[in-house]
Design an enzyme around this catalytic site. Sequence first.
Site, short mmCIF file in Angstrom:
data_model
loop_
_atom_site.label_atom_id
_atom_site.label_comp_id
_atom_site.label_asym_id
_atom_site.label_seq_id
_atom_site.Cartn_x
_atom_site.Cartn_y
_atom_site.Cartn_z
N ARG A 37 -23.46 7.82 11.79
CA ARG A 37 -23.40 7.09 13.06
C ARG A 37 -24.81 6.70 13.48
O ARG A 37 -25.77 7.12 12.86
CB ARG A 37 -22.72 7.93 14.15
CG ARG A 37 -23.40 9.27 14.38
CD ARG A 37 -22.66 10.09 15.42
NE ARG A 37 -23.20 11.44 15.50
CZ ARG A 37 -22.74 12.39 16.29
NH1 ARG A 37 -21.72 12.14 17.08
NH2 ARG A 37 -23.29 13.58 16.31
N GLU A 47 -25.17 9.25 23.19
CA GLU A 47 -26.46 9.88 22.90
C GLU A 47 -27.45 8.89 22.30
O GLU A 47 -27.93 9.05 21.17
CB GLU A 47 -26.26 11.09 21.98
CG GLU A 47 -25.41 12.17 22.62
CD GLU A 47 -25.33 13.45 21.78
OE1 GLU A 47 -25.54 13.38 20.57
OE2 GLU A 47 -25.06 14.51 22.36
N GLU A 106 -20.63 16.81 27.49
CA GLU A 106 -20.14 17.62 26.38
C GLU A 106 -20.65 19.04 26.61
O GLU A 106 -21.86 19.27 26.62
CB GLU A 106 -20.67 17.11 25.04
CG GLU A 106 -20.18 15.72 24.69
CD GLU A 106 -20.70 15.20 23.36
OE1 GLU A 106 -21.21 16.02 22.56
OE2 GLU A 106 -20.62 13.98 23.14
N GLU A 164 -17.75 17.02 10.98
CA GLU A 164 -17.71 18.10 11.97
C GLU A 164 -16.57 19.10 11.73
O GLU A 164 -16.11 19.77 12.67
CB GLU A 164 -17.74 17.52 13.38
CG GLU A 164 -19.10 16.87 13.62
CD GLU A 164 -19.35 16.32 15.00
OE1 GLU A 164 -18.41 16.27 15.81
OE2 GLU A 164 -20.51 15.92 15.27
#
Length: 653
Positions: free
Chosen positions: A107, A146, A321, A369
Amino acid sequence: MSRHLQLGVCDYPEHTPESNWQSHAEQQKALGLSVVRIAEFSWAKIEPQEGEYHWEWLDKAITVYANQGLSVVLGTPTATPPAWLIEKHPEILPVDQNGIVKQFGSRRHYDHASDIYKEYATLIVIKMLERYAQNKAVVGWQTDNELAHEGTGQSFGGASAEKFPDWLKKKYGAIEALNEAWGTIFWSQTYNDWHQIKPPTQVATGQANPSHLLDYRRFCSDMVAQFQDSQIQLIRQHAPHHFITHNFVILSEETDLYRLAEDLDFVAWDSYPIGMLEFFATWESEETKTAYARTGHPDLISLNHDIYRGLKNGEDFWVMEQQCGHANWAQYNPLPADNAVSLWTAQAWAHGASAVVYFRWRAAHMAQEIMHSGLLRQDGTQDRGYSDVASLEPSTFSLDSSMSSGCEVVLLHDYQSLWAYNHQPHHQDLNYWRQFTMFYSALRALGIDVDISSSKNVDLSQYKLVVAPALTIFDDSVHELIRNTDPDTQWIFGPRCGFKDATGKVPQKGQFQGVQDILGVRQLNFDSLRPGLTQDVTISEGGLNKVFEAQVWCESYELEEGQTEYVYSGGPQDGKTAVARNNNMTMIGALSKPLTTEIMTSRLTELGVETEILPEGVRLSQRSGSKLVFNFNQQEIQWKGKLLSPVSYQFLS
Ligand code: GAL
């Protein structure tokens, strides 16, 4: 009606069979959650081929949440440009410092300066807005995800390389001015023309010119901000009734966050207390890391809360988060202690959070993840954090007043200083955050709540003590701030404050002009102490010598005005000033937490601010007229006649 802390969760319906959506939303509601954040990485699902949009799944997912009364925050999916876009426009890929193009497959694979990418990002954001601006369940937007994180704040080729010379030309006007500002006479780095200037990639002998590095940071930071600006404008235009936020990261360094926060309605950040200690706090000792392995360090967590609250002058923020089980990205990823998730939630509120959103609902059974946890395990059973969340009573966390209104101490923070410091740390274990954290932690261990503000546009009128832990760069705004300060306000400066000017060079008239002008102090030497090498700092009190051991960094001063408070004893700086004071200004040259604590205590006492030495791992915070005590230890602690259970919080008032 009185408002209270909202709880929520990050959910990924695109990772989960549709047959689970309904029961997931019902469980979320039953758990007391009221908000879900979704879709921030879903571009390829929404637009699997250029111009071919698939909204049915997202429409349906939003309806399922809405039917349970859950509010939806949509992430713009621009952190993950799909494969078809990269195939068509590989030039949007970012370039690393070695000139290697970073590839598709994770990403954040884009250059913020790319106009081509911005066009595509604009298009997908408009499409999402057209679809959901009027959707009653949607309450707000998170821009991207982010921004600039995971080393993606700077691209060293492509569009960034093309735009950098123009950015410099606008800033300096004439090439001679740039040569002067960067000190290019050194090693014949003089430029004849703008087009000769490249991003500071791998140069022949290691480090590029620090002034070049500093301007490249500023440039890239501007590119990130402009990238976000275009999304903010679109959302404002199409969905003026929705809020806009962004989820910043732990101890962020890549961009000037004060600039990035300017046009957001509120700020959010992503809190991973355990990973933060393991991965970011490289300076903490093994003993400390082990002691806080299951809770994270209280000061590192609250430091981030306080930074993010300060981005918009003390307004409430969200934790977008919140770690609720083990993460996957640190060197070690221990399970959080029982009750850690509720402790973190209460601490977030106490430092100004108005919502805490857990990451993530159900653990991913695929891809990068897989090793990360959620509130549910991969098989859908409740994981350890679930019962912690279930035990929370959101109504006990009132939002009737914000946290910051009462702070009497402010710490000044500045991204330019951070960059300049970290470009030339002069010690392999030293960096801006280490120094900043030492000052912050000393105050927190004295029971003091603090604000953290930009040195650029802070209003100091409410504060009794201003601390500049690591303000390396003194530009005109800092000079003005200090000069205009009320003489009753005390200031404490940490080492290296004012060492550089805005160009990143040391001011010409004497090595330490910034502080010299103000404090009447001239810096003599600085000493970078390798592990095992220590330096004594002493003060004579009632005929006795009190000794502090400094580590890592010691600088000495010569005074033109004011007085010496502490001196070095032994070593090359023997007898020289380690701590100087001139009326309301104090400069501390040595890194030693006990020394810093002693000086802070003395100044706070002079100012009539009460301090108390808290036990290790115990912290106090106040919000909305309530005072809380937190115990981050995994053992019971006796404190002021109270028994503090392991990993717990208590309302004191
Ligand atoms: C965050 C990120 C999430 C997820 C999480 C894992 O930094 O925003 O998408 O990767 O880390 O801890």
